[in-house]
Design an enzyme around this catalytic site. Structure first.
Site, PDB file in Angstrom:
ATOM      1  N   CYS A 206     -16.165   7.563 -14.458  1.00 54.19           N
ATOM      2  CA  CYS A 206     -16.973   8.278 -13.662  1.00 54.19           C
ATOM      3  C   CYS A 206     -18.225   9.044 -14.383  1.00 54.19           C
ATOM      4  CB  CYS A 206     -15.963   9.177 -12.697  1.00 54.19           C
ATOM      5  SG  CYS A 206     -14.717   8.257 -11.772  1.00 54.19           S
TER       6      CYS A 206
ATOM      7  N   HIS B 285     -20.314  14.279  -9.541  1.00 53.49           N
ATOM      8  CA  HIS B 285     -19.543  13.005  -9.052  1.00 53.49           C
ATOM      9  C   HIS B 285     -18.737  13.240  -7.857  1.00 53.49           C
ATOM     10  CE1 HIS B 285     -16.842   9.867  -9.091  1.00 53.49           C
ATOM     11  NE2 HIS B 285     -15.795  10.676  -9.377  1.00 53.49           N
TER      12      HIS B 285
ATOM     13  N   ASN C 102     -15.142   7.424  -3.479  1.00 57.02           N
ATOM     14  CA  ASN C 102     -15.256   7.592  -4.952  1.00 57.02           C
ATOM     15  C   ASN C 102     -15.753   6.198  -5.319  1.00 57.02           C
ATOM     16  OD1 ASN C 102     -14.883   7.772  -7.700  1.00 57.02           O
ATOM     17  ND2 ASN C 102     -13.194   9.060  -7.618  1.00 57.02           N
TER      18      ASN C 102
END
Length: 301
Positions: free
Chosen positions: A110, A227, A254
């Site tokens: 990520c 993020h 996500n």
């Protein structure tokens, strides 16, 4: 030196799954998912990842002059269509970019898009361009019987065209080695995550990293883009470090290293990046983290 955002774009999505989709197969509910994550819907792609990344880049509508200025192509992803060749090598040809460029994939989960941004600034000379793409098809690695991960992860792709500027560039990044909390083993095939431990990591490390960059830069930040892992993490950091935070996790869930790139694309479409100082902060598997400041281009499109 610094980086200017010239353009940002994302993959166009047409088939979303809301939280009620998971009520049929898991012990969960729409209310529980929204409360715990902030997620309301997500996208699962039927296309190969290379096509997803290609379409995101094509949506930048690069001119021939812009393509000639690109000296670096980085694709951040946890898993491409092939081990060899890389997604970046594939896209160099499909996008019609110059042959004399460095093109490679980057896997720091990520944190990848921020890591690619930092690498781009280090590699380029003033006036040169970099194309940094975050592209993930996490549905390939999601166990849809596992409530911990099934409701969180999704697919997406975003692309950003950067220009190296003569402004100062401020960054912070690091790795805290861990083989337990967020993993995707090559012989198992599914993402596994200890949600509480990842939450603790993000809420302890990221405020420190952001504060370190802010102290070095000593400049006003117009926009914070983190993020998009969990809305509670974003809200926690915002309370620690007040500012203008952008979040789109409710629409996309996500998407790992694609999330910040997609957020930039959403804002670029609204002409909401121009002339702004933007702090990017990512965290994820490794465990890794990274923070940097970029600027939206001043010119009117």
């Amino acid at each position: 030196m610094g980086l200017i955002i010239k353009k940002a774009a994302k993959l166009k999505m047409d088939k979303f799954y809301d939280n009620f989709y998971f009520e049929k197969m898991l012990d969960t509910s729409n209310e529980w998912i929204v409360k715990r994550t902030g997620i309301e819907k997500r996208f699962f792609s039927e296309k190969p990842l290379s096509q997803m990344a290609e379409e995101a880049a094509e949506n930048l509508k690069l001119t021939d002059e812009e393509k000639k200025k690109i000296r670096l192509l980085i694709v951040s992803t946890v898993g491409g269509d092939f081990i060899v060749p890389s997604l970046a090598a594939i896209l160099q040809g499909r996008l019609g970019l110059e042959k004399e460029i460095l093109a490679f994939d980057l896997n720091i989960a990520c944190t990848g898009f921020v890591g690619g941004t930092i690498l781009a600034e280090s590699y380029l000379r003033a006036g040169e361009y970099a194309l940094v793409i975050g592209a993930e098809k996490l549905s390939n690695f999601t166990n849809f019987k596992d409530r911990t991960t099934a409701i969180i992860f999704a697919d997406g792709a975003g692309a950003c065209l950067y220009e190296k500027s003569k402004e100062k560039f401020y960054k912070d990044l690091g790795t805290i080695s861990d083989e337990k909390f967020l993993t995707l083993k090559s012989d198992e095939g599914y993402l596994k995550m200890e949600g509480r431990e990842v939450f603790r990591f993000a809420t302890s490390v990221m405020p420190k990293s952001i504060e370190k960059v802010l102290k070095r830069a000593d400049q006003k930040i117009d926009l914070f883009i983190l993020h998009q892992a969990n809305e509670r993490i974003i809200n926690f950091i915002e309370k620690k470090i007040p500012g203008n935070y952008y979040s789109n996790i409710k629409n996309y869930a996500n998407t790992s290293s694609a999330s910040i790139a997609m957020a930039l694309a959403d804002l670029y479409e609204k002409d909401s990046l121009r002339g702004k100082n933007i702090l990017l902060a990512g965290f994820g598997g490794g465990l890794t983290y990274g923070t940097c400041i970029v600027r939206g281009e001043n010119e009117i499109r």
